[in-house]
Design a protein around this motif. Sequence first.
Motif, mmCIF file in Angstrom:
data_model
loop_
_atom_site.group_PDB
_atom_site.id
_atom_site.type_symbol
_atom_site.label_atom_id
_atom_site.label_comp_id
_atom_site.label_asym_id
_atom_site.label_seq_id
_atom_site.Cartn_x
_atom_site.Cartn_y
_atom_site.Cartn_z
ATOM 1 N N SER A 70 0.849 -1.185 0.000
ATOM 2 C CA SER A 70 0.000 0.000 0.000
ATOM 3 C C SER A 70 0.886 1.237 0.000
ATOM 4 O O SER A 70 1.906 1.282 0.687
ATOM 5 C CB SER A 70 -0.910 0.017 1.230
ATOM 6 O OG SER A 70 -0.134 0.030 2.416
ATOM 7 N N VAL A 71 0.506 2.224 -0.795
ATOM 8 C CA VAL A 71 1.268 3.467 -0.924
ATOM 9 C C VAL A 71 0.379 4.629 -0.521
ATOM 10 O O VAL A 71 -0.764 4.735 -0.982
ATOM 11 C CB VAL A 71 1.771 3.667 -2.369
ATOM 12 C CG1 VAL A 71 2.551 4.964 -2.488
ATOM 13 C CG2 VAL A 71 2.634 2.486 -2.807
ATOM 14 N N GLU A 72 0.893 5.482 0.343
ATOM 15 C CA GLU A 72 0.179 6.685 0.742
ATOM 16 C C GLU A 72 0.905 7.899 0.164
ATOM 17 O O GLU A 72 2.103 8.048 0.362
ATOM 18 C CB GLU A 72 0.110 6.785 2.266
ATOM 19 C CG GLU A 72 -0.578 5.606 2.932
ATOM 20 C CD GLU A 72 -0.449 5.653 4.439
ATOM 21 O OE1 GLU A 72 -0.487 6.778 5.009
ATOM 22 O OE2 GLU A 72 -0.297 4.583 5.063
ATOM 23 N N THR A 73 0.160 8.718 -0.547
ATOM 24 C CA THR A 73 0.723 9.942 -1.103
ATOM 25 C C THR A 73 0.372 11.104 -0.184
ATOM 26 O O THR A 73 -0.776 11.250 0.216
ATOM 27 C CB THR A 73 0.165 10.206 -2.514
ATOM 28 O OG1 THR A 73 0.460 9.072 -3.351
ATOM 29 C CG2 THR A 73 0.800 11.441 -3.123
ATOM 30 N N TYR A 74 1.362 11.925 0.148
ATOM 31 C CA TYR A 74 1.135 12.996 1.103
ATOM 32 C C TYR A 74 1.491 14.359 0.517
ATOM 33 O O TYR A 74 2.298 14.462 -0.413
ATOM 34 C CB TYR A 74 1.939 12.753 2.389
ATOM 35 C CG TYR A 74 3.450 12.771 2.208
ATOM 36 C CD1 TYR A 74 4.178 13.956 2.334
ATOM 37 C CD2 TYR A 74 4.153 11.605 1.918
ATOM 38 C CE1 TYR A 74 5.551 13.982 2.179
ATOM 39 C CE2 TYR A 74 5.525 11.616 1.760
ATOM 40 C CZ TYR A 74 6.220 12.806 1.889
ATOM 41 O OH TYR A 74 7.587 12.828 1.716
ATOM 42 N N ASP A 75 0.886 15.369 1.067
ATOM 43 C CA ASP A 75 1.211 16.746 0.719
ATOM 44 C C ASP A 75 2.589 17.065 1.287
ATOM 45 O O ASP A 75 2.824 16.868 2.484
ATOM 46 C CB ASP A 75 0.157 17.679 1.325
ATOM 47 C CG ASP A 75 0.345 19.138 0.930
ATOM 48 O OD1 ASP A 75 1.493 19.543 0.663
ATOM 49 O OD2 ASP A 75 -0.660 19.878 0.920
ATOM 50 N N PRO A 76 3.534 17.533 0.474
ATOM 51 C CA PRO A 76 4.871 17.834 0.993
ATOM 52 C C PRO A 76 4.871 18.820 2.159
ATOM 53 O O PRO A 76 5.849 18.876 2.922
ATOM 54 C CB PRO A 76 5.604 18.412 -0.225
ATOM 55 C CG PRO A 76 4.903 17.814 -1.401
ATOM 56 C CD PRO A 76 3.465 17.715 -0.992
ATOM 57 N N ALA A 77 3.783 19.576 2.308
ATOM 58 C CA ALA A 77 3.703 20.516 3.427
ATOM 59 C C ALA A 77 3.267 19.847 4.727
ATOM 60 O O ALA A 77 3.296 20.474 5.791
ATOM 61 C CB ALA A 77 2.740 21.650 3.082
ATOM 62 N N ALA A 78 2.859 18.577 4.651
ATOM 63 C CA ALA A 78 2.393 17.868 5.850
ATOM 64 C C ALA A 78 3.543 17.641 6.828
ATOM 65 O O ALA A 78 4.713 17.590 6.437
ATOM 66 C CB ALA A 78 1.758 16.542 5.456
ATOM 67 N N ASP A 79 3.211 17.479 8.083
ATOM 68 C CA ASP A 79 4.206 17.209 9.117
ATOM 69 C C ASP A 79 4.600 15.729 9.046
ATOM 70 O O ASP A 79 3.772 14.853 9.285
ATOM 71 C CB ASP A 79 3.628 17.536 10.495
ATOM 72 C CG ASP A 79 4.638 17.382 11.617
ATOM 73 O OD1 ASP A 79 5.684 16.732 11.398
ATOM 74 O OD2 ASP A 79 4.383 17.895 12.721
ATOM 75 N N PRO A 80 5.857 15.426 8.732
ATOM 76 C CA PRO A 80 6.243 14.014 8.606
ATOM 77 C C PRO A 80 6.153 13.249 9.921
ATOM 78 O O PRO A 80 5.994 12.022 9.911
ATOM 79 C CB PRO A 80 7.689 14.083 8.101
ATOM 80 C CG PRO A 80 8.174 15.441 8.493
ATOM 81 C CD PRO A 80 6.968 16.333 8.417
ATOM 82 N N VAL A 81 6.243 13.944 11.042
ATOM 83 C CA VAL A 81 6.103 13.263 12.334
ATOM 84 C C VAL A 81 4.680 12.759 12.491
ATOM 85 O O VAL A 81 4.444 11.634 12.949
ATOM 86 C CB VAL A 81 6.489 14.196 13.490
ATOM 87 C CG1 VAL A 81 6.330 13.491 14.835
ATOM 88 C CG2 VAL A 81 7.927 14.696 13.317
ATOM 89 N N ASP A 82 3.714 13.580 12.097
ATOM 90 C CA ASP A 82 2.326 13.130 12.123
ATOM 91 C C ASP A 82 2.113 11.964 11.162
ATOM 92 O O ASP A 82 1.382 11.010 11.466
ATOM 93 C CB ASP A 82 1.383 14.280 11.757
ATOM 94 C CG ASP A 82 1.316 15.351 12.838
ATOM 95 O OD1 ASP A 82 1.684 15.051 13.987
ATOM 96 O OD2 ASP A 82 0.911 16.490 12.508
ATOM 97 N N LEU A 83 2.763 12.043 9.988
ATOM 98 C CA LEU A 83 2.625 10.970 9.005
ATOM 99 C C LEU A 83 3.196 9.661 9.537
ATOM 100 O O LEU A 83 2.656 8.584 9.278
ATOM 101 C CB LEU A 83 3.338 11.356 7.706
ATOM 102 C CG LEU A 83 2.755 12.532 6.922
ATOM 103 C CD1 LEU A 83 3.679 12.920 5.779
ATOM 104 C CD2 LEU A 83 1.375 12.182 6.375
#
Length: 369
Positions: A70-83
């Motif tokens: 499974s692959v999750e695509t994220y907004d580069p502005a998102a907090d990677p710690v939260d991710l």
Amino acid sequence: MKIVYFTHSLQSCWNHGNAHFLRGVLRELVALGHHVRALEPQGAWSLENLLRDHGQAGLDPFRRNYPDLSVETYDPAADPVDLAGDADLVIVHEWNDPALAATLGKARKGAARFKLLFHDTHHRAVSDPDAIRAFDLSGFDGVLAFGETLSEVYRRWGWGDRVWTWHEAADTRLFHPPAQETAREGLVWIGNWGDGERTEELERFLFRPAQQAELPLDIYGVRYPAEALATLDRYRVRYHGWAPNAAAPGIFARHMATVHVPRRFYTTMLPGIPTIRVFEALACGIPLVSAPWEDSENLFRPDQDFLFARDGAEMTTHLRDLSHDPALRASLVAHGLETIRARHTCAHRAQELLSIAAQLGLNLGASAA
């Protein structure tokens, strides 16, 4: 264990060879019962180029061959710690934004419970060291380097016993000999033209020897500028453009042999590091002849698993010998397969990663899902 891997792209292998190994090793971890999340940023360069050239259909081979990932695509502005969430182990590939690594490292220095590793699978530590030094890795628990000479670079930078050599390997769930042999003809080379890192070598060790050995040559890859295509035309090479990595086993199965031409940095500044194609070709049971590189870690058995050619003339000789000697081809195939299956599968690398995680103090079964 819960593992989060921040990759450039898992979905796209367009000019992105690291995706090959990551797909294989992550699904081996899934098969072992670990919870694995692959995170990639929106607008990833490799994925954007794949979609531009082939549309959504370009993603079909990944979806069809890796349903367990499974692959999750994220907004580069998102907090990677939260991710990262409640991950036990977080791994950051070097083809990411340095700001992402810095944020995760700062959290690791603080109250973050996860262990944090940096994964380097490129030659930039020696070819463009400022690009790697742009990463603030002070909060990381360690570095995974895809060759011992690269590990030595990190040791010189002060990492000591916190750097582990973690080679690429073949995903043998996908890369294996054909179930039934059919007619094979000529040579094949799967690789990208790139940034001129081996232009001279390709002519010396591939195009000219294939022509002199009177063997047809098929090439698959991307980023071939007009002058490259003109060179291929001059040597009467059949150019096919991009092929998804999942199609490589079938391509290999149609050809008598393949050739490895390493990028210049892996013969000079970072010797001893083979590319993923060596592992994959041998796993598929195709005879391989390689241009020179130093197998300083004794990963293979040269002249048993594959043949080395010291110059263009010797490459021509080896190719002629292969075309006329079925016993030589069979011997190389058998020995190459033996070495891959004994030492260089993604299953081996998954176990190596788990061993590293244990050294970091992680309970390997604590968060299995």
